[in-house]
Every structure is written in C-alpha cells, then in structure tokens.
Design a protein around this motif. Structure first.
Motif, PDB file in Angstrom:
ATOM      1  N   ILE A  22       0.830  -1.208   0.000  1.00 25.39           N
ATOM      2  CA  ILE A  22       0.000   0.000   0.000  1.00 25.39           C
ATOM      3  C   ILE A  22       0.863   1.255   0.000  1.00 25.39           C
ATOM      4  CG2 ILE A  22      -1.689   1.326   1.319  1.00 25.39           C
ATOM      5  CD1 ILE A  22      -2.895  -1.376   2.158  1.00 25.39           C
ATOM      6  N   LYS A  57     -10.206  -7.043   3.255  1.00 30.39           N
ATOM      7  CA  LYS A  57      -9.923  -6.396   1.975  1.00 30.39           C
ATOM      8  C   LYS A  57     -10.573  -5.011   1.910  1.00 30.39           C
ATOM      9  CE  LYS A  57     -10.027  -7.050  -2.963  1.00 30.39           C
ATOM     10  NZ  LYS A  57     -10.235  -7.957  -4.057  1.00 30.39           N
ATOM     11  N   ASP A  58     -11.805  -4.906   2.397  1.00 24.04           N
ATOM     12  CA  ASP A  58     -12.494  -3.615   2.407  1.00 24.04           C
ATOM     13  C   ASP A  58     -11.810  -2.627   3.352  1.00 24.04           C
ATOM     14  OD1 ASP A  58     -14.366  -4.597   0.598  1.00 24.04           O
ATOM     15  OD2 ASP A  58     -15.761  -5.206   2.184  1.00 24.04           O
ATOM     16  N   GLU A  61      -8.672  -1.289   1.606  1.00 23.66           N
ATOM     17  CA  GLU A  61      -9.031  -0.331   0.559  1.00 23.66           C
ATOM     18  C   GLU A  61      -9.486   1.004   1.148  1.00 23.66           C
ATOM     19  OE1 GLU A  61      -8.756  -0.307  -2.828  1.00 23.66           O
ATOM     20  OE2 GLU A  61      -7.553  -2.082  -2.434  1.00 23.66           O
ATOM     21  N   LYS A  62     -10.282   0.942   2.197  1.00 23.96           N
ATOM     22  CA  LYS A  62     -10.761   2.172   2.822  1.00 23.96           C
ATOM     23  C   LYS A  62      -9.603   2.950   3.449  1.00 23.96           C
ATOM     24  CE  LYS A  62     -14.381   4.020   5.765  1.00 23.96           C
ATOM     25  NZ  LYS A  62     -15.541   3.737   6.589  1.00 23.96           N
ATOM     26  N   LYS A  64      -6.478   2.815   2.531  1.00 25.08           N
ATOM     27  CA  LYS A  64      -5.680   3.336   1.422  1.00 25.08           C
ATOM     28  C   LYS A  64      -6.338   4.591   0.836  1.00 25.08           C
ATOM     29  CE  LYS A  64      -5.494   1.376  -2.706  1.00 25.08           C
ATOM     30  NZ  LYS A  64      -5.196   0.407  -3.779  1.00 25.08           N
ATOM     31  N   ASN A  65      -7.645   4.553   0.658  1.00 23.65           N
ATOM     32  CA  ASN A  65      -8.343   5.714   0.105  1.00 23.65           C
ATOM     33  C   ASN A  65      -8.240   6.926   1.019  1.00 23.65           C
ATOM     34  OD1 ASN A  65      -9.101   4.366  -2.205  1.00 23.65           O
ATOM     35  ND2 ASN A  65     -11.054   3.700  -1.355  1.00 23.65           N
TER      36      ASN A  65
END
Length: 72
Positions: A22, A57-58, A61-62, A64-65
């Motif tokens: 990441i 996984k969610d 991603e969150k 990282k965003n």
C-alpha cells in the motif's frame, strides 16, 4: 493487543507485506515518500475498520483511500 495484531503490525523496520504494498502504491500515486508516521496511521485505520466490522480487503481499501485523500 492481540497476538494476531502484533504479527500484522510488524516491527518498526520490518513492515508487513500488505503495508509495503500500500505504501508503494501511495508513494507512486502521490510522488512522495511515505513516513513511518503515515505507515502507523495506515495500520491504525486498518485495525479500526476491522473493529467496525469491515472485511479485511475492504478495510485495506478504505484505509488506502483515506491515505490518498490527504494532501501534503
């Protein structure tokens, strides 16, 4: 802290593979070096989202965003 969390957190100079990946993605996108403080924030966000009930996984991603949304 649970044992599983200790493994996922890694050591100061030995980041887990998911953190390295990441950080690599963020540093390419933003064209800047990611600090240890940024890595800690990424890990903290990830575990917070897991506690809130997101799937791993969610949660990644969150986190990282969120990191990508910061302007430095």
């Amino acid at each position: 802290m649970k044992t599983g969390e200790k493994v996922l957190l890694g050591k100061k100079r030995d980041d887990p593979e998911w953190v390295k990946e990441i950080v690599f993605q963020i540093s390419i996108f933003k064209k800047q070096k990611i600090t240890d403080e940024d890595k800690k924030l990424l890990r903290d966000l990830y575990f917070e989202y897991l506690r809130d009930g997101l799937k791993p996984k969610d949660a990644i991603e969150k986190a990282k965003n969120i990191m990508l949304s910061f302007e430095k």
